[in-house]
Design a protein around this motif. Sequence first.
Motif, mmCIF file in Angstrom:
data_model
loop_
_atom_site.group_PDB
_atom_site.id
_atom_site.type_symbol
_atom_site.label_atom_id
_atom_site.label_comp_id
_atom_site.label_asym_id
_atom_site.label_seq_id
_atom_site.Cartn_x
_atom_site.Cartn_y
_atom_site.Cartn_z
ATOM 1 N N ASP A 71 10.002 -1.515 0.067
ATOM 2 C CA ASP A 71 9.570 -0.930 -1.200
ATOM 3 C C ASP A 71 8.451 -1.748 -1.821
ATOM 4 O O ASP A 71 7.462 -1.208 -2.320
ATOM 5 N N HIS A 72 8.590 -3.060 -1.796
ATOM 6 C CA HIS A 72 7.572 -3.920 -2.399
ATOM 7 C C HIS A 72 6.278 -3.902 -1.587
ATOM 8 O O HIS A 72 5.187 -4.000 -2.153
ATOM 9 N N THR A 73 6.398 -3.754 -0.269
ATOM 10 C CA THR A 73 5.200 -3.609 0.558
ATOM 11 C C THR A 73 4.479 -2.320 0.213
ATOM 12 O O THR A 73 3.247 -2.290 0.092
ATOM 13 N N TRP A 109 2.115 4.729 7.796
ATOM 14 C CA TRP A 109 2.412 4.015 9.037
ATOM 15 C C TRP A 109 1.859 2.600 9.005
ATOM 16 O O TRP A 109 2.445 1.673 9.583
ATOM 17 N N ILE A 110 0.744 2.421 8.316
ATOM 18 C CA ILE A 110 0.192 1.072 8.143
ATOM 19 C C ILE A 110 1.126 0.237 7.277
ATOM 20 O O ILE A 110 1.354 -0.955 7.533
ATOM 21 N N VAL A 111 1.676 0.866 6.241
ATOM 22 C CA VAL A 111 2.614 0.171 5.361
ATOM 23 C C VAL A 111 3.810 -0.346 6.165
ATOM 24 O O VAL A 111 4.243 -1.490 5.992
ATOM 25 N N ILE A 159 6.812 -4.822 8.718
ATOM 26 C CA ILE A 159 7.374 -5.502 9.891
ATOM 27 C C ILE A 159 6.752 -6.884 10.035
ATOM 28 O O ILE A 159 7.440 -7.872 10.338
ATOM 29 N N GLY A 160 5.440 -6.970 9.809
ATOM 30 C CA GLY A 160 4.771 -8.262 9.885
ATOM 31 C C GLY A 160 5.278 -9.243 8.848
ATOM 32 O O GLY A 160 5.436 -10.445 9.125
ATOM 33 N N ILE A 161 5.552 -8.744 7.643
ATOM 34 C CA ILE A 161 6.061 -9.600 6.569
ATOM 35 C C ILE A 161 7.449 -10.130 6.914
ATOM 36 O O ILE A 161 7.741 -11.316 6.702
#
Length: 391
Positions: free
Chosen positions: A26-28, A355-357, A362-364
């Motif tokens: 959600d924060h992303t 999809w970028i989000v 996932i990276g975070i």
Amino acid sequence: MNMLKIKRIESIDLLKGLVMVVMALDHTRDYFHFSAFLYDPTDPVHTTWPIFLTRWITHYCAPTFSFLAGMSAFLISRRKSTPELSHFLFTRGLWLVFIELTIVNFAWFFDIQFRTPSLITIWSLGVSMIVLSVMIYLPKRIILIISCLVIFGHDLLDNIHFKDNMPWAMIHDGGLFNLSHGYQMLVGYPVIPWIAVMSLGYCFGSFYDKSYSSVRRRKILTYIGITAIITFIIVRSINIYGDPIGWKSYDAISKSMMSFLNPQKYPPSLLYLLMTLGPSLIFLANSEQLKGRIVNFFCTFGRVPFFFYVLHIYVIHVLALVAAQLTGYGWNKMIFHGGWLTDLPGLKGYGFPLWIVYLVWIGIIAICYPLCKKFDAYKMNNKEKRWLSYL
């Protein structure tokens, strides 16, 4: 007894870890998705199902974590006296309020002048712990009655408003208040009914007494969870009580369904809590036997939730600075001098597809996991350091 304790702790940590990881999604989205600066992702008129569900699934985070915090407080009571537990809850509550207004507020805005002090998630947890530090002196049956009365009855206050009254906003209404020229106070999480959610969790901790077998506990929690979901569906369908706004019928069934599944979060209505706590209880009831690498992965976050919470906001915001700079908006647009509401116009058009989000999310998580794992190991190897219990 020891085996029960291990299973009980792991199931709670697993659920904590899950909701923390989902919360990060959600924060992303807040910082990276184009819709975050254009419209409410749960607005049936503008949103889509993928965007709606991305926001909707995160509704489970705050209620579940507050409830589990209360349950954890009960589990601590098994090795602390009531005065000792009360002192711990009171001091940790004060500490969380302080952290909210300093380290966490800065993480959200990156404003060195703190022109929008905000009372949100960590504040509500802190105040709830302070209140719980007093309530634990009451018989658990009384605590349970008070908790249920507040949760089921607080929507009676929905039509009571006091203009520009910050104390009432902190108790129930919420809102944005002008403090002085250029300074505002955001009350995002009024303490009612959050204090009752935590105290209810404290009462539910009793199901982990040795008098309850895992089979009996699973049946009781599953039954209560299913009852909560059924109650949500019935009361939501009647559309008279339990949510200050109510759901709307649209020409398209899909939009009507979105409205039905979107009860108010600020402050959380009765229906919002029924919708979120019901499934959480069912998951908690049936996850004691789960094992494996995936379980261990999420438990890592669940054992250090406060550390992860603070860490992930800074990681997200720093990455958002980079994204804004690379896309031509300028990193300074991600320094929110007056808060989200006044700074949004300068970010219209910024953002990425959903999809970028998800890839960024996932990276975070990948960035935060090894740090959380190291901190978890440090806590496990230094249990004698009392200050670690506040983190």
